[in-house]
Every structure is written in C-alpha cells, then in structure tokens.
Design a protein around this motif. Structure first.
Motif, short mmCIF file in Angstrom:
data_model
loop_
_atom_site.label_atom_id
_atom_site.label_comp_id
_atom_site.label_asym_id
_atom_site.label_seq_id
_atom_site.Cartn_x
_atom_site.Cartn_y
_atom_site.Cartn_z
N ASN A 44 0.85 -1.19 0.00
CA ASN A 44 0.00 0.00 0.00
C ASN A 44 0.89 1.25 0.00
O ASN A 44 1.46 1.61 1.03
CB ASN A 44 -0.90 -0.03 1.24
CG ASN A 44 -1.99 1.02 1.16
OD1 ASN A 44 -2.21 1.63 0.12
ND2 ASN A 44 -2.67 1.24 2.27
N GLN A 45 1.05 1.88 -1.18
CA GLN A 45 1.92 3.04 -1.27
C GLN A 45 1.45 3.96 -2.40
O GLN A 45 0.54 3.62 -3.15
CB GLN A 45 3.37 2.62 -1.54
CG GLN A 45 3.57 1.91 -2.87
CD GLN A 45 4.99 1.37 -3.03
OE1 GLN A 45 5.70 1.12 -2.05
NE2 GLN A 45 5.40 1.16 -4.27
N ILE A 72 -2.00 3.75 -4.79
CA ILE A 72 -2.49 4.86 -5.61
C ILE A 72 -1.44 5.11 -6.69
O ILE A 72 -0.23 5.04 -6.44
CB ILE A 72 -2.66 6.12 -4.75
CG1 ILE A 72 -3.69 5.87 -3.65
CG2 ILE A 72 -3.07 7.32 -5.61
CD1 ILE A 72 -3.63 6.88 -2.54
N PHE A 73 -1.89 5.43 -7.90
CA PHE A 73 -0.98 5.69 -9.00
C PHE A 73 -1.14 7.12 -9.51
O PHE A 73 -2.24 7.55 -9.85
CB PHE A 73 -1.25 4.71 -10.15
CG PHE A 73 -0.87 3.29 -9.85
CD1 PHE A 73 0.39 2.81 -10.16
CD2 PHE A 73 -1.77 2.43 -9.22
CE1 PHE A 73 0.74 1.50 -9.87
CE2 PHE A 73 -1.43 1.13 -8.92
CZ PHE A 73 -0.16 0.65 -9.25
N PHE A 74 -0.02 7.84 -9.53
CA PHE A 74 0.04 9.15 -10.16
C PHE A 74 0.91 9.03 -11.40
O PHE A 74 2.11 8.76 -11.30
CB PHE A 74 0.64 10.19 -9.21
CG PHE A 74 -0.32 10.75 -8.21
CD1 PHE A 74 -1.05 11.90 -8.48
CD2 PHE A 74 -0.50 10.12 -6.99
CE1 PHE A 74 -1.94 12.42 -7.54
CE2 PHE A 74 -1.39 10.63 -6.05
CZ PHE A 74 -2.12 11.78 -6.33
N PHE A 75 0.33 9.22 -12.57
CA PHE A 75 1.09 9.17 -13.82
C PHE A 75 1.51 10.59 -14.19
O PHE A 75 0.67 11.49 -14.30
CB PHE A 75 0.25 8.55 -14.93
CG PHE A 75 0.08 7.07 -14.80
CD1 PHE A 75 0.92 6.20 -15.48
CD2 PHE A 75 -0.89 6.54 -13.95
CE1 PHE A 75 0.78 4.83 -15.34
CE2 PHE A 75 -1.04 5.17 -13.81
CZ PHE A 75 -0.19 4.30 -14.51
N ARG A 76 2.80 10.78 -14.37
CA ARG A 76 3.32 12.11 -14.68
C ARG A 76 3.13 12.46 -16.15
O ARG A 76 3.29 11.62 -17.03
CB ARG A 76 4.80 12.21 -14.32
CG ARG A 76 5.06 12.28 -12.82
CD ARG A 76 6.48 12.74 -12.54
NE ARG A 76 6.69 14.10 -13.01
CZ ARG A 76 7.74 14.49 -13.74
NH1 ARG A 76 8.66 13.62 -14.10
NH2 ARG A 76 7.84 15.75 -14.14
N ILE A 77 2.79 13.72 -16.37
CA ILE A 77 2.68 14.28 -17.71
C ILE A 77 3.58 15.50 -17.76
O ILE A 77 3.51 16.37 -16.88
CB ILE A 77 1.24 14.71 -18.03
CG1 ILE A 77 0.27 13.54 -17.81
CG2 ILE A 77 1.14 15.22 -19.47
CD1 ILE A 77 -1.19 13.94 -17.92
N VAL A 78 4.43 15.58 -18.77
CA VAL A 78 5.30 16.75 -18.91
C VAL A 78 4.77 17.64 -20.04
O VAL A 78 3.85 18.40 -19.84
CB VAL A 78 6.78 16.34 -19.10
CG1 VAL A 78 7.67 17.58 -19.16
CG2 VAL A 78 7.22 15.45 -17.94
N ASP A 79 5.31 17.52 -21.24
CA ASP A 79 4.85 18.38 -22.33
C ASP A 79 3.42 18.03 -22.75
O ASP A 79 3.11 16.87 -23.01
CB ASP A 79 5.78 18.23 -23.54
CG ASP A 79 7.16 18.80 -23.25
OD1 ASP A 79 7.26 19.71 -22.42
OD2 ASP A 79 8.14 18.31 -23.87
#
Length: 313
Positions: A44-45, A72-79
């Motif tokens: 659990n992270q 929990i999943f945070f997907f990074r978005i750059v451009d």
C-alpha cells in the motif's frame, strides 16, 4: 503511505541531459525510487510513475489490472502539446486508464492542450499540478560584478513551441548595437531519444556556465509553461529577464524583469543602465523567492493535501 517514484526498467536514464524526469527528478522531490517490475499488489503506497516508461511497460501495467492493487498511481505528464501527445502510445495509455479508481495525474504545468482535455474528461478532479522543485545542486558565487555584462540565452529555438525565445533572438540578434550583448548557447540535443549531443554544458556544468553572466533570458512556451529554466536561472543566481509564466505568484513576478516584446530594443537596452547594486538585489530576491515557493517540502505537502482531499489515505 510512502511516496515511491517508479522508474522504467528499460529506459536508459544515463543519457538524459536534464532532471525533468528519472532518478534526478525523484531526488529533487526527496522520493525513494523503485521500478515497474517491482510494483507489488499487496504493498500500500503512492506510486508516482515516470513519464519515460516504455510502451511495453504500459502494456505490463495494464495487465496488472491497476484497480486491484492497493496502491495509488500518479502518472506524470510533462509536455502537453497536441503535436507530441495525440499519437503517442504513453498518452493514449493515459486516456485508456483515466477512469480507474486509483489512477491520478501529476504535471509540473497548469493544464493546457492535451493535459487540459484529460483534466476536463476526468471532471477536473484527478490532475495535480506541482512545479519543478528548487533544491540547490551546486554552490555558485552570487557576485554579479565579476560576471560578463551579457544576457545568456539557451535552449531550443522555434516559434511553434518557443515564441518569445524566437522573437527575442530574431529582433535583438539583428540589432548590431545589442548583438554583442547576447550570448547564445545552442540546445545540446537529446541523446536519450537518439539525437547527437552537441556540447556537454548539462547538469551542474550548465548551471556553472549560466553563472558567468549577469542576465539570463527566460520565457515560457506558447502555453505559458514554467520551464525548468526558471529554477535553473535561480540556481545560477542570474538576473531573470524575459517573460514570466502564468504560474508565477505575485512575489515571483516582482523579482522578474519583464521585457516589452513590442519594443524589444528599448526594453533590452534599459537592462544595461540598471545600477549593479539593484541588479544584485533582484538576483538575490529571485533566488530566495524560488527557494521558498518551490521548496520540495512545500510541494510535497501540496501532494499530501491533494491525497487527503480525495480521501485516498
């Protein structure tokens, strides 16, 4: 729940020239790192997924059935540019998983173009904006008196993505009275995507190169994005000139010298008549305000607050 930055098992991070992704980005934020293949269903992270994961790794994540994992999943978005996102497998994957209960998105920029479409499609509830962190990477002499009385301009050129940078270079560069006041450092290229590296002014060596000049030209993209160069300017303790991004607070804007892009010759010429003591004060104030407002602990608390507000803990 601890934050873990998930890196690709397949991408070669050693070829990266900057720290907008990969292990150096995680280090700026103070996050421990792990890898795609190490994601465990029972742990659990908070998994923050690096945007350099490969197409096969996206498929692997899909087969894991993310909703059945406790994390929990945070997907990074750059451009966020449409030209770069619309047909790219990573962004197609984000659209595919956007409605999963434990999937969220993290960007250093306010929602624009693709990112705004994704944010709107998720009812403006799943995207969190966290600017690049300011964490001192090298010790720079802040004395402007010993520096070249010039403006350093670096990075890629092109009106499509960098309209202010291009306009500055076109207008001022053609003026013989100011041409000798501008130092251009071409973009080194991206060896991580197969481009030839043109020079080795990257990382701390790039910051040290910037610190040879009193002024640094900094401007946002066509979407007014706060590029990493804004923090790099502060790292180098240069006087920031150009155009501030939309994300800047009033305190940040007050330590930034805005140029008049309709009257660039007059606006740029005035820079060199500002007393050195005043320039020194501007550079120091800019450094201090970036250090405070882009502090990693402050940015992490923003992430914590978002998680708490979504009742994710």
């Amino acid at each position: 729940m601890q934050k873990v930055y998930i890196l690709s098992d397949e991408f070669n991070y050693s070829k990266m020239i900057t720290y907008d992704a990969g292990p150096l980005y995680a280090d700026q934020m103070g996050w421990k790192t792990s890898s795609i293949k190490a994601i465990a269903p029972q742990v659990n992270q908070i998994n923050i997924i690096d945007p350099r994961i490969t197409e096969s790794e996206c498929y692997y994540l899909e087969t894991l059935n993310l909703e059945k994992i406790n994390s929990i999943f945070f997907f990074r978005i750059v451009d966020p540019y449409y030209e770069q996102c619309n047909n790219h497998w990573y962004y197609k994957f984000l659209v595919k998983i956007k409605d999963k209960q434990n999937v969220y998105f993290l960007s250093p920029y306010q929602p624009e173009e693709f990112t705004k479409d994704l944010d709107d499609a998720t009812n403006n509830e799943k995207l969190l904006v966290i600017p690049y962190a300011f964490k001192t990477r090298c010790h720079i002499n802040s004395n402007l008196k010993i520096r070249k009385n010039k403006i350093i301009l670096s990075g890629a050129i092109g009106s499509l993505f960098y309209p202010y940078r291009q306009k500055f270079l076109d207008k001022v560069g053609r003026n013989i009275l100011l041409r000798h006041r501008i130092e251009l450092l071409e973009h080194p290229g991206y060896p991580d995507i197969g481009q030839k590296q043109r020079h080795d002014y990257i990382g701390t060596k790039y910051i040290e190169h910037l610190s040879r000049f009193r002024f640094m030209f900094v401007s946002p993209s066509r979407c007014s994005l706060e590029f990493l160069k804004y923090t790099e300017c502060a790292h180098a303790r240069c006087v920031p000139v150009g155009k501030a991004p939309r994300s800047f607070s009033l305190n940040q804007k007050n330590t930034f010298i805005e140029l008049d892009f309709n009257h660039l010759f007059q606006s740029t010429s005035r820079l060199f008549s500002i007393p050195l003591s005043e320039l020194q004060n501007i550079a120091e104030q800019y450094y201090q305000v970036m250090k405070v407002e882009r502090d990693p602990d402050l940015l992490n608390s923003k992430l914590d607050s978002f998680i708490a507000s979504q009742c994710l803990l």
